[in-house]
Design an enzyme around this catalytic site. Structure first.
Site, mmCIF file in Angstrom:
data_model
loop_
_atom_site.group_PDB
_atom_site.id
_atom_site.type_symbol
_atom_site.label_atom_id
_atom_site.label_comp_id
_atom_site.label_asym_id
_atom_site.label_seq_id
_atom_site.Cartn_x
_atom_site.Cartn_y
_atom_site.Cartn_z
ATOM 1 N N SER A 107 -10.433 -0.175 1.898
ATOM 2 C CA SER A 107 -11.288 -1.098 1.154
ATOM 3 C C SER A 107 -11.813 -2.238 2.005
ATOM 4 O O SER A 107 -12.845 -2.836 1.681
ATOM 5 C CB SER A 107 -10.524 -1.664 -0.046
ATOM 6 O OG SER A 107 -9.353 -2.341 0.375
ATOM 7 N N TYR B 239 6.194 -9.205 7.216
ATOM 8 C CA TYR B 239 5.237 -8.419 7.981
ATOM 9 C C TYR B 239 5.846 -7.970 9.301
ATOM 10 O O TYR B 239 5.699 -6.808 9.712
ATOM 11 C CB TYR B 239 3.972 -9.247 8.217
ATOM 12 C CG TYR B 239 2.800 -8.461 8.754
ATOM 13 C CD1 TYR B 239 2.007 -7.693 7.910
ATOM 14 C CD2 TYR B 239 2.464 -8.516 10.106
ATOM 15 C CE1 TYR B 239 0.913 -6.979 8.391
ATOM 16 C CE2 TYR B 239 1.378 -7.808 10.595
ATOM 17 C CZ TYR B 239 0.605 -7.042 9.744
ATOM 18 O OH TYR B 239 -0.469 -6.329 10.224
#
Length: 323
Positions: free
Chosen positions: A15, A155
Site C-alpha cells: 500500500s 521494531y
C-alpha cells in the site's frame, strides 16, 4: 524477465513505501503482481498504477499477522496465475518511545506484523516453491537487524529476529538449489512509515539522516529477483553505524542516544497515539514521504557525526591492537 514468461510476484506491504514502489517497478516490467496489505481502498489505487504500467494485478487485502489470511493470499495467487516466482515481504509497522512507555499490545503487534508476517509468508510459499522447483523469497529487513537505537525496541526485536530467521531458511533450503532467500537491509528510507509510526515519546519524529531514496531499495529488490544474493545492504553511510556497532559496541551505546535525540526527535510536541499499528492509514499513501527534500542542512551535520564515529572507531581499534 524469467524464462517462464511473465514473472508472478506477491508483494506484501504494497500500500505504501517500498512495497508500493516494488509493485510499480515490477508492473513496468510486465510482471503479474499480487498486491497485499490491509487496506483494500489503497490497494485499488496501487492496482490502477500497476495496470497503467503494463502489469496484470490481483488485489488480496491481507493482514500478514494473521497466518490463515496469508495462506489464503498464497492460494489465490497460485489459483489466479498458476505459480509464484517471487514473494517480497515488505509489510512492517513501527513505534517510537521508551520500551517502558510502549504498550504491550503495541509491542506484540509490531513483532506479529514485522517478523511473524514474514514467517507466515515463508510457511505459505515454500511448499509452492518446492513443488515448482524454483522461487525467490525476499525479506525486507533493516540495518536495525544489525544494530539498535533507543525508542524502537519492538521494531529492532523484529528485525534482529528476521535476520536470524532468513539465515536458518537458507541453511535448511540447501537441498533446493532453485529456491533462494534474500534479505535486503536498508538504512533509513524516505517512506511514510515514520509518519505512520505509533508515538509514545511526546515529540514528532523523523528518519535518522542521511535518508535513502526508496527507489534505491526498490531497485535492489527487483535486482534480487533476477540475481538472488544472501544479503543486500542499501545505504552506504549507515554502514558506518553498523561497522562501529560491531567494532566498538561500548562507544556505539554511548553515542547513539545523543545522535538520535539530535537528529531524529523533533521539538514539535505530539500526543501519544497508536499510529497504523492496529489499523491502516485512511489517508492516501505514497512511495516516498518527502523527507529528503528537507535534509540539506541536517544532512551535513549527520555526515560529520557519522565520519567522526567511524574515525573514532578506527582509533580505538588501532589502540586495541597495540596493546
Amino acid at each position: 524477465m524469467s524464462r517462464r514468461g511473465r514473472l508472478v510476484v506477491v508483494v506484501t506491504g504494497a500500500s505504501s513505501g517500498i512495497g508500493r514502489g516494488v509493485a510499480q517497478a515490477l508492473a513496468a516490467r510486465g510482471a503479474d503482481v499480487v498486491l497485499a496489505a490491509r487496506s483494500e481502498q489503497t490497494l485499488s489505487a496501487v492496482a490502477r498504477e500497476c495496470e497503467e504500467r503494463g502489469g496484470r494485478v490481483l488485489v488480496v487485502p491481507t493482514d500478514v499477522s494473521d497466518e490463515a489470511a496469508v495462506q489464503v493470499l498464497a492460494r489465490r495467487a497460485v489459483g489466479t496465475f498458476g505459480r509464484i516466482d517471487a514473494w517480497v515481504n515488505a509489510a512492517a509497522v513501527w513505534s517510537y518511545g521508551l520500551f517502558e512507555d510502549t504498550p504491550g499490545a503495541v509491542f506484540r503487534q509490531i513483532v506479529d506484523t514485522t517478523l511473524f508476517g514474514q514467517v507466515h509468508a515463508a510457511r505459505s510459499v515454500l511448499p509452492q516453491f518446492r513443488s515448482q522447483g524454483h522461487g525467490v523469497l525476499i525479506n525486507i529487513g533493516s540495518l536495525y537487524g544489525r544494530l539498535s537505537s533507543p525508542y524502537v525496541a519492538p521494531y529492532v526485536t523484529a528485525k534482529w529476529g528476521l535476520l536470524g530467521f532468513s539465515e536458518v531458511l537458507r541453511q535448511e533450503l540447501r537441498d533446493a538449489p532453485g529456491i533462494a532467500v534474500c534479505t535486503v537491509l536498508p538504512g533509513a528510507v524516505d517512506t511514510p512509515i515514520y509518519r505512520h509510526a505509533a508515538n509514545y515519546i511526546g515529540r514528532r519524529i523523523r528518519p535518522l539522516p542521511p535518508v535513502t531514496s526508496p527507489e534505491r531499495v526498490v531497485a535492489a529488490v527487483v535486482d534480487a529477483i533476477d540475481r538472488p544474493r544472501r544479503e543486500i545492504v542499501v545505504g552506504r553511510t549507515q554502514r558506518v553505524g553498523a561497522w562501529a556497532h560491531g567494532l566498538v559496541p561500548g562507544l556505539y551505546d554511548r553515542a547513539i542516544g545523543p545522535v538520535v535525540n539530535a537528529f531524529a526527535v523533533r521539538g514539535t510536541p505530539v500526543s501519544s497515539h497508536d499510529g497504523t499499528v492496529f489499523a491502516p492509514d485512511s489517508l492516501p499513501c505514497a512511495v516516498d514521504d518527502g523527507w529528503r527534500r528537507h535534509d540539506h542542512r541536517i544532512l551535513g551535520q549527520a555526515l560529520t557525526v557519522s565520519a567522526g564515529l567511524g574515525a573514532l572507531a578506527i582509533v580505538v581499534r588501532a589502540l586495541g591492537r597495540r596493546r
